[in-house]
Design an enzyme around this catalytic site. Structure first.
Site, PDB file in Angstrom:
ATOM      1  N   GLY A  68       0.810  -1.210   0.000  1.00 23.22           N
ATOM      2  CA  GLY A  68       0.000   0.000   0.000  1.00 23.22           C
ATOM      3  C   GLY A  68       0.842   1.259   0.000  1.00 23.22           C
ATOM      4  O   GLY A  68       0.523   2.239  -0.688  1.00 23.22           O
ATOM      5  N   SER A  69       1.924   1.257   0.763  1.00 23.07           N
ATOM      6  CA  SER A  69       2.757   2.462   0.839  1.00 23.07           C
ATOM      7  C   SER A  69       3.358   2.800  -0.520  1.00 23.07           C
ATOM      8  O   SER A  69       3.341   3.962  -0.947  1.00 23.07           O
ATOM      9  CB  SER A  69       3.894   2.272   1.856  1.00 23.07           C
ATOM     10  OG  SER A  69       3.368   2.080   3.144  1.00 23.07           O
ATOM     11  N   ASN A 151      -7.905   4.354   8.484  1.00 21.23           N
ATOM     12  CA  ASN A 151      -7.346   3.269   9.291  1.00 21.23           C
ATOM     13  C   ASN A 151      -7.468   3.514  10.787  1.00 21.23           C
ATOM     14  O   ASN A 151      -7.630   2.571  11.562  1.00 21.23           O
ATOM     15  CB  ASN A 151      -5.883   3.025   8.913  1.00 21.23           C
ATOM     16  CG  ASN A 151      -5.066   4.282   8.822  1.00 21.23           C
ATOM     17  OD1 ASN A 151      -5.409   5.211   8.088  1.00 21.23           O
ATOM     18  ND2 ASN A 151      -3.988   4.352   9.570  1.00 21.23           N
ATOM     19  N   ALA A 200      -2.003  -6.198   0.102  1.00 24.32           N
ATOM     20  CA  ALA A 200      -2.538  -7.553   0.308  1.00 24.32           C
ATOM     21  C   ALA A 200      -2.654  -7.962   1.775  1.00 24.32           C
ATOM     22  O   ALA A 200      -3.546  -8.717   2.140  1.00 24.32           O
ATOM     23  CB  ALA A 200      -1.661  -8.562  -0.434  1.00 24.32           C
ATOM     24  N   HIS A 201      -1.748  -7.471   2.630  1.00 27.59           N
ATOM     25  CA  HIS A 201      -1.752  -8.022   3.993  1.00 27.59           C
ATOM     26  C   HIS A 201      -2.913  -7.514   4.841  1.00 27.59           C
ATOM     27  O   HIS A 201      -3.137  -8.002   5.943  1.00 27.59           O
ATOM     28  CB  HIS A 201      -0.410  -7.798   4.691  1.00 27.59           C
ATOM     29  CG  HIS A 201      -0.134  -6.400   5.154  1.00 27.59           C
ATOM     30  ND1 HIS A 201      -0.370  -6.010   6.455  1.00 27.59           N
ATOM     31  CD2 HIS A 201       0.374  -5.334   4.519  1.00 27.59           C
ATOM     32  CE1 HIS A 201      -0.001  -4.738   6.583  1.00 27.59           C
ATOM     33  NE2 HIS A 201       0.455  -4.302   5.418  1.00 27.59           N
ATOM     34  N   THR A 237      12.296  -7.115 -10.927  1.00 24.70           N
ATOM     35  CA  THR A 237      11.745  -8.448 -11.175  1.00 24.70           C
ATOM     36  C   THR A 237      10.547  -8.679 -10.276  1.00 24.70           C
ATOM     37  O   THR A 237      10.614  -8.453  -9.070  1.00 24.70           O
ATOM     38  CB  THR A 237      12.828  -9.516 -10.927  1.00 24.70           C
ATOM     39  OG1 THR A 237      13.925  -9.221 -11.797  1.00 24.70           O
ATOM     40  CG2 THR A 237      12.306 -10.912 -11.201  1.00 24.70           C
ATOM     41  N   CYS A 325       2.750   7.022  18.659  1.00 25.08           N
ATOM     42  CA  CYS A 325       3.779   7.512  19.575  1.00 25.08           C
ATOM     43  C   CYS A 325       4.116   6.488  20.638  1.00 25.08           C
ATOM     44  O   CYS A 325       3.402   5.524  20.879  1.00 25.08           O
ATOM     45  CB  CYS A 325       3.316   8.795  20.230  1.00 25.08           C
ATOM     46  SG  CYS A 325       1.822   8.581  21.173  1.00 25.08           S
TER      47      CYS A 325
HETATM   48  C1  LIG Z   1      -1.684  -0.333   6.014  1.00 24.11           C
HETATM   49  C2  LIG Z   1      -2.026   0.901   5.256  1.00 24.11           C
HETATM   50  C3  LIG Z   1      -1.149   1.445   4.292  1.00 24.11           C
HETATM   51  C4  LIG Z   1       0.211   0.880   4.055  1.00 24.11           C
HETATM   52  O1  LIG Z   1       0.161  -0.359   3.402  1.00 24.11           O
HETATM   53  P1  LIG Z   1       1.450  -1.316   3.432  1.00 24.11           P
HETATM   54  O2  LIG Z   1       1.064  -2.440   2.512  1.00 24.11           O
HETATM   55  O3  LIG Z   1       1.605  -1.753   4.850  1.00 24.11           O
HETATM   56  O4  LIG Z   1       2.595  -0.524   2.940  1.00 24.11           O
HETATM   57  C5  LIG Z   1      -1.558   2.562   3.598  1.00 24.11           C
HETATM   58  N1  LIG Z   1      -2.751   3.126   3.824  1.00 24.11           N
HETATM   59  C6  LIG Z   1      -3.628   2.633   4.723  1.00 24.11           C
HETATM   60  C7  LIG Z   1      -4.947   3.300   4.902  1.00 24.11           C
HETATM   61  C8  LIG Z   1      -3.286   1.514   5.478  1.00 24.11           C
HETATM   62  O5  LIG Z   1      -4.141   1.049   6.389  1.00 24.11           O
END
Ligand SMILES: *Cc1c(COP(=O)(O)O)cnc(C)c1O
Length: 380
Positions: A68-69, A151, A200-201, A237, A325
């Site tokens: 996601g990042s 989140n 995915a996680h 890759t 924090c």
């Molecule tokens: C977890 C999360 C991310 C980051 O995703 P990663 O796969 O851990 O890099 C980005 N945005 C939101 C809203 C998330 O909950």
């Protein structure tokens, strides 16, 4: 007891089964022209087609990333720089309740690349108002980025309306759907969003893999340069087993999205009613209805949320304070400040996120122990 499914989820066993051959037998480099490469490439293209079938996207509209990042980084930096190059547009509109992967990317664009970042106001639920967006849009806007589902506080933004407004003005709209993808349908999402990040996680897939949905025609610069993988937009890759696993997990999540959401919603609602009914000076954070079906988040007055999380951990319950924090250096999260929590409340956040393995007995045990631990945290 694990009650932190917004942080991550365990890998679905069925997903692991799908992944295993790609670690050993099907090990070729997908870019190789020979048999081994073709096999791996077929795994990746099959994964892409699975995601396309769930969403209605074209096969060139799904890019695989490391999570996601990275998807957020690629969308924002890639589109921001392309738009600036093409038209000189240099304003980015976003919100004060974004994930750090969005926030720190737009701040870097402002600091080092001359972009002007504007944070749209959010209400006390952390939701964007469509009229504020309408007033801020203009031809000099390079990109709009608004989180789909938050989140920390679970609030779902009106991304359809936001997207349609941007589309009318031909301004690219990105949404971070990393929390939304597990429990909300993403079918037809490119009818309103031009760029969509998933990871995915968060939906019972492996860590370290994600995707960026990129609507055809949107101009973007690669942020990771090198080989021509992923249509020249993401060099390196491909992580074949993880990509295969993500597609399998995504299909399971999206096929069952309404069933999963309904099951989790009843657990979530029990958490919310139980906590608000048993803990004095407690309140829900985020929207009461427009929120993720698995997500409950609270503020407790005169509590240090990090201390509460440690007390819960010692009692066997894994939750999150929602603020990044450390104990001893309390700094409220940007999100809780943005929704206007006052000093007495802003440190006392607790996030309880349920998942497919959570049972109603788990929730009753949690509700049995929480009030005493909040009392204890208040004396510390
Ligand atoms: C977890 C999360 C991310 C980051 O995703 P990663 O796969 O851990 O890099 C980005 N945005 C939101 C809203 C998330 O909950």
């Amino acid at each position: 007891m694990y009650l932190d499914y917004a942080a991550t989820t365990p890998l679905d066993e069925r997903v692991m089964e799908e992944m295993l051959p790609y670690f050993s037998r099907i090990f070729g480099n997908p870019s190789s022209g020979h048999f081994f490469g073709q096999q791996a490439e077929a795994g990746i293209e099959n994964a892409r087609e699975i995601i396309c079938a769930c969403t209605g996207l074209g096969t060139k509209e799904v890019l695989f990333t490391s999570g996601g990042s990275e998807s957020d980084n690629l969308a924002i930096r890639g589109v921001g720089l392309a738009q600036f190059e093409n038209s000189g547009a240099n304003r980015i509109l976003t919100t004060p309740v974004e994930h750090h992967a969005v926030l720190n990317t737009v701040l870097q664009l402002a600091r080092f690349f001359g972009f002007v970042v504007e944070f749209l106001p959010v209400d006390s639920y952390g939701m964007v108002d469509i009229d504020d967006l309408r007033a801020a849009l203009g031809t000099d806007v390079a990109l709009v980025s608004v989180i789909y589902a938050n989140n920390e506080i679970g609030t779902i933004n009106p991304v359809q309306e936001i997207g349609r407004l941007c589309r009318e003005r031909e301004i690219p709209f990105h949404t971070d759907a990393v929390q939304a993808a597990p429990y909300l349908s993403l079918e037809g999402i490119t009818s309103y969003a031009d760029l969509v990040s998933i990871g995915a996680h968060k939906f019972y897939g492996p860590k370290g893999v994600g995707a960026l949905f990129l609507r055809e025609g949107v101009q973007i610069l690669p942020t990771q340069t090198g080989g021509g993988q992923e249509f020249g937009l993401r060099a390196g890759t491909e992580n074949t087993p993880y990509i295969v696993g993500m597609a399998a997990a995504f299909k399971l999540a999206q096929d069952e999205v309404h069933v999963r959401a309904a099951k989790l919603k009843s657990l979530r609602d029990r958490v919310i009613a139980g906590v608000l009914g048993s803990v004095p000076n407690s309140r829900l954070t985020g929207h009461p209805e427009m929120r993720l079906p698995n997500h409950a988040s609270f503020a407790f007055r005169d509590v240090d949320g990090n201390q509460l999380v440690m007390l819960l951990d010692a009692a066997g319950f894994a939750c999150s304070s929602g603020s990044a924090c450390k104990v001893g250096d309390p700094k409220p999260s940007d999100v809780l400040e943005a929704i206007g929590l006052s000093t007495g409340w802003v440190y006392g956040s607790l996030r309880v996120t349920v998942g497919l393995r959570t049972t109603i007995d788990d929730i009753e045990r949690f509700l049995g122990i929480l009030p005493g631990l909040v009392d204890k945290a208040r004396t510390l």
